[in-house]
Scaffold this motif. Structure first.
Motif, mmCIF file in Angstrom:
data_model
loop_
_atom_site.group_PDB
_atom_site.id
_atom_site.type_symbol
_atom_site.label_atom_id
_atom_site.label_comp_id
_atom_site.label_asym_id
_atom_site.label_seq_id
_atom_site.Cartn_x
_atom_site.Cartn_y
_atom_site.Cartn_z
ATOM 1 N N ASP A 128 13.754 0.156 -11.147
ATOM 2 C CA ASP A 128 13.516 -0.632 -9.939
ATOM 3 C C ASP A 128 12.038 -0.683 -9.549
ATOM 4 O O ASP A 128 11.675 -0.561 -8.385
ATOM 5 N N THR A 129 11.199 -0.864 -10.551
ATOM 6 C CA THR A 129 9.762 -1.047 -10.338
ATOM 7 C C THR A 129 9.478 -2.508 -10.002
ATOM 8 O O THR A 129 10.012 -3.413 -10.638
ATOM 9 N N LEU A 130 8.616 -2.717 -9.035
ATOM 10 C CA LEU A 130 8.261 -4.078 -8.623
ATOM 11 C C LEU A 130 6.913 -4.457 -9.213
ATOM 12 O O LEU A 130 5.915 -3.779 -8.980
ATOM 13 N N PRO A 131 6.844 -5.527 -10.021
ATOM 14 C CA PRO A 131 5.558 -5.930 -10.586
ATOM 15 C C PRO A 131 4.602 -6.419 -9.508
ATOM 16 O O PRO A 131 5.012 -6.948 -8.472
ATOM 17 N N GLU A 132 3.322 -6.232 -9.783
ATOM 18 C CA GLU A 132 2.288 -6.566 -8.795
ATOM 19 C C GLU A 132 2.207 -8.049 -8.505
ATOM 20 O O GLU A 132 1.608 -8.452 -7.495
ATOM 21 N N THR A 133 2.815 -8.887 -9.334
ATOM 22 C CA THR A 133 2.771 -10.338 -9.120
ATOM 23 C C THR A 133 3.713 -10.809 -8.015
ATOM 24 O O THR A 133 3.648 -11.967 -7.607
ATOM 25 N N SER A 134 4.565 -9.939 -7.535
ATOM 26 C CA SER A 134 5.543 -10.355 -6.535
ATOM 27 C C SER A 134 4.860 -10.847 -5.255
ATOM 28 O O SER A 134 3.884 -10.250 -4.790
ATOM 29 N N PRO A 135 5.375 -11.924 -4.647
ATOM 30 C CA PRO A 135 4.809 -12.388 -3.373
ATOM 31 C C PRO A 135 4.976 -11.374 -2.249
ATOM 32 O O PRO A 135 4.303 -11.485 -1.217
ATOM 33 N N ILE A 136 5.852 -10.412 -2.429
ATOM 34 C CA ILE A 136 5.989 -9.348 -1.432
ATOM 35 C C ILE A 136 4.666 -8.612 -1.257
ATOM 36 O O ILE A 136 4.368 -8.075 -0.190
ATOM 37 N N TYR A 137 3.850 -8.596 -2.304
ATOM 38 C CA TYR A 137 2.559 -7.921 -2.264
ATOM 39 C C TYR A 137 1.425 -8.834 -1.824
ATOM 40 O O TYR A 137 0.259 -8.444 -1.918
ATOM 41 N N ASP A 138 1.716 -10.049 -1.377
ATOM 42 C CA ASP A 138 0.660 -10.919 -0.877
ATOM 43 C C ASP A 138 -0.067 -10.250 0.282
ATOM 44 O O ASP A 138 0.546 -9.504 1.069
ATOM 45 N N ASP A 139 -1.342 -10.544 0.430
ATOM 46 C CA ASP A 139 -2.219 -9.774 1.317
ATOM 47 C C ASP A 139 -1.667 -9.589 2.723
ATOM 48 O O ASP A 139 -1.546 -8.466 3.210
ATOM 49 N N ASP A 140 -1.331 -10.689 3.419
ATOM 50 C CA ASP A 140 -0.947 -10.581 4.822
ATOM 51 C C ASP A 140 0.377 -9.850 5.002
ATOM 52 O O ASP A 140 0.487 -8.920 5.803
ATOM 53 N N SER A 141 1.391 -10.249 4.230
ATOM 54 C CA SER A 141 2.709 -9.651 4.406
ATOM 55 C C SER A 141 2.713 -8.183 4.001
ATOM 56 O O SER A 141 3.317 -7.338 4.665
ATOM 57 N N TRP A 142 2.030 -7.875 2.892
ATOM 58 C CA TRP A 142 2.026 -6.482 2.442
ATOM 59 C C TRP A 142 1.213 -5.603 3.386
ATOM 60 O O TRP A 142 1.578 -4.448 3.639
ATOM 61 N N ALA A 143 0.124 -6.125 3.926
ATOM 62 C CA ALA A 143 -0.671 -5.351 4.884
ATOM 63 C C ALA A 143 0.169 -5.000 6.112
ATOM 64 O O ALA A 143 0.122 -3.877 6.613
ATOM 65 N N ARG A 144 0.952 -5.965 6.590
ATOM 66 C CA ARG A 144 1.832 -5.682 7.738
ATOM 67 C C ARG A 144 2.880 -4.645 7.374
ATOM 68 O O ARG A 144 3.151 -3.720 8.148
ATOM 69 N N THR A 145 3.473 -4.813 6.195
ATOM 70 C CA THR A 145 4.492 -3.855 5.765
ATOM 71 C C THR A 145 3.906 -2.452 5.640
ATOM 72 O O THR A 145 4.518 -1.471 6.078
ATOM 73 N N VAL A 149 5.232 0.772 7.681
ATOM 74 C CA VAL A 149 5.734 1.955 6.976
ATOM 75 C C VAL A 149 4.941 3.188 7.367
ATOM 76 O O VAL A 149 5.504 4.262 7.608
ATOM 77 N N ASP A 150 3.620 3.045 7.465
ATOM 78 C CA ASP A 150 2.792 4.200 7.812
ATOM 79 C C ASP A 150 3.092 4.684 9.225
ATOM 80 O O ASP A 150 3.119 5.899 9.488
ATOM 81 N N ARG A 151 3.337 3.760 10.159
ATOM 82 C CA ARG A 151 3.683 4.174 11.517
ATOM 83 C C ARG A 151 5.013 4.928 11.535
ATOM 84 O O ARG A 151 5.147 5.953 12.214
ATOM 85 N N MET A 152 5.985 4.433 10.772
ATOM 86 C CA MET A 152 7.279 5.122 10.715
ATOM 87 C C MET A 152 7.137 6.504 10.080
ATOM 88 O O MET A 152 7.733 7.478 10.541
ATOM 89 N N LEU A 153 6.326 6.583 9.038
ATOM 90 C CA LEU A 153 6.125 7.880 8.380
ATOM 91 C C LEU A 153 5.359 8.851 9.278
ATOM 92 O O LEU A 153 5.591 10.062 9.223
ATOM 93 N N ALA A 154 4.455 8.332 10.111
ATOM 94 C CA ALA A 154 3.730 9.204 11.036
ATOM 95 C C ALA A 154 4.694 9.853 12.023
ATOM 96 O O ALA A 154 4.580 11.049 12.343
ATOM 97 N N VAL A 155 5.662 9.061 12.500
ATOM 98 C CA VAL A 155 6.687 9.622 13.391
ATOM 99 C C VAL A 155 7.530 10.643 12.643
ATOM 100 O O VAL A 155 7.807 11.742 13.150
#
Length: 286
Positions: A128-145, A149-155
């Protein structure tokens, strides 16, 4: 289950924690398997698969630098640095060729390492590895994600000081693992220190994606199987469909690639260990 002897191994000026199991002298050349865990996971995540291969291959599982048993990090954590560590580990412990198995983010580490190890990798299993070409990794959407995730992990990092919350955060893991493996995870991974390491690994992933997109690893020439989780997380059906589409597209570019859909959520090796072990055996004999 938690019977594999472990030790620290010096790599690139820092240390990883390594466990080896299976026959010390495998019956045939190349009967070695090296496992690379996903983000937030260590050597114990493979405890579902190890017993199924214990008499067939020499198995190496390890914790990346920065995890509880490795000691504090002496250098910043990067995906290329993790790949360097994996290469150094292989060169120190594995005498010939081997099968490389990687889950999720570990797939990016494994692909970069495989580029450097070349013909020593006789087979590559990407779980279940996701290749780097996926649009999920596009700059704006991935930066938000990444920020979410980091905020949830901080909690989670703050709350995991209480063992009760560690059990709560690991509820999806517990049913799939033997009791001693789960207790080890609870003591090492679902703790403030373990969660801090997960945050470092996720940040390293985010920082690496631009370079992976502009300069991706060379495609592996060895037989490569990508196992794709068929069951999405709740509310993520559309994103999950995109993920699977790009997993399939990536494998189709490889000279010896194969895509396989698996009835599982993201932790395929936890939910379907017999299938994972069967694919490793297939690569060992290919």
């Amino acid at each position: 289950m938690r019977d594999a002897p472990g030790r620290r191994l010096a790599v690139n000026g820092r240390t990883v924690y390594v466990e080896q199991s299976g026959p010390e002298q495998p019956d045939h050349d190349g009967a070695w398997v090296v496992f690379e865990a996903g983000a937030g996971c260590g050597r114990t995540c493979w405890d579902t698969v190890r017993p199924l291969l214990a008499d067939q291959a020499r198995l190496i599982t390890y914790d990346r630098a920065g995890r509880v048993r490795t000691g504090p990090l002496s250098t910043p954590l990067t995906v290329d640095g993790m790949a360097d560590d994996l290469v150094a580990l292989v060169e120190a412990l594995v005498p010939g060729d081997f099968v490389l198995v990687a889950h999720s983010m570990g797939g990016l580490v494994a692909r970069r390492a495989a580029e450097r190890l070349r013909t020593r990798v006789r087979g590559l299993l990407l779980i279940d590895t996701l290749p780097e070409t996926s649009p999920i990794y596009d700059d704006d959407s991935w930066a938000r994600t990444t920020r979410q995730v980091d905020r949830m992990l901080a909690v989670a990092q703050a709350l995991s000081r209480l063992r009760l919350f560690g059990r709560l955060f690991s509820a999806n893991v517990r049913p799939h693992y033997p009791a001693d493996a789960y207790e080890t995870m609870l003591a090492e991974d679902f703790t403030p220190a373990g969660t801090a390491q997960t945050r470092r690994e996720m940040r390293a992933l985010a920082a690496a994606l631009p370079s992976f997109r502009t300069d991706p690893p060379e495609p592996p020439t060895c037989p490569t199987i990508l196992l794709s989780a068929a069951r999405p997380a709740g509310g993520r059906e559309r994103q999950h469909a995109l993920t699977r589409d790009h997993q399939r597209r990536y494998v189709e570019t490889l000279p010896h690639g194969r895509y396989e859909s698996v009835d599982s959520a993201h932790l395929i090796h936890a939910e379907q260990p017999a299938l994972v072990a069967a694919r490793i055996r297939e690569l060992l004999t290919s």
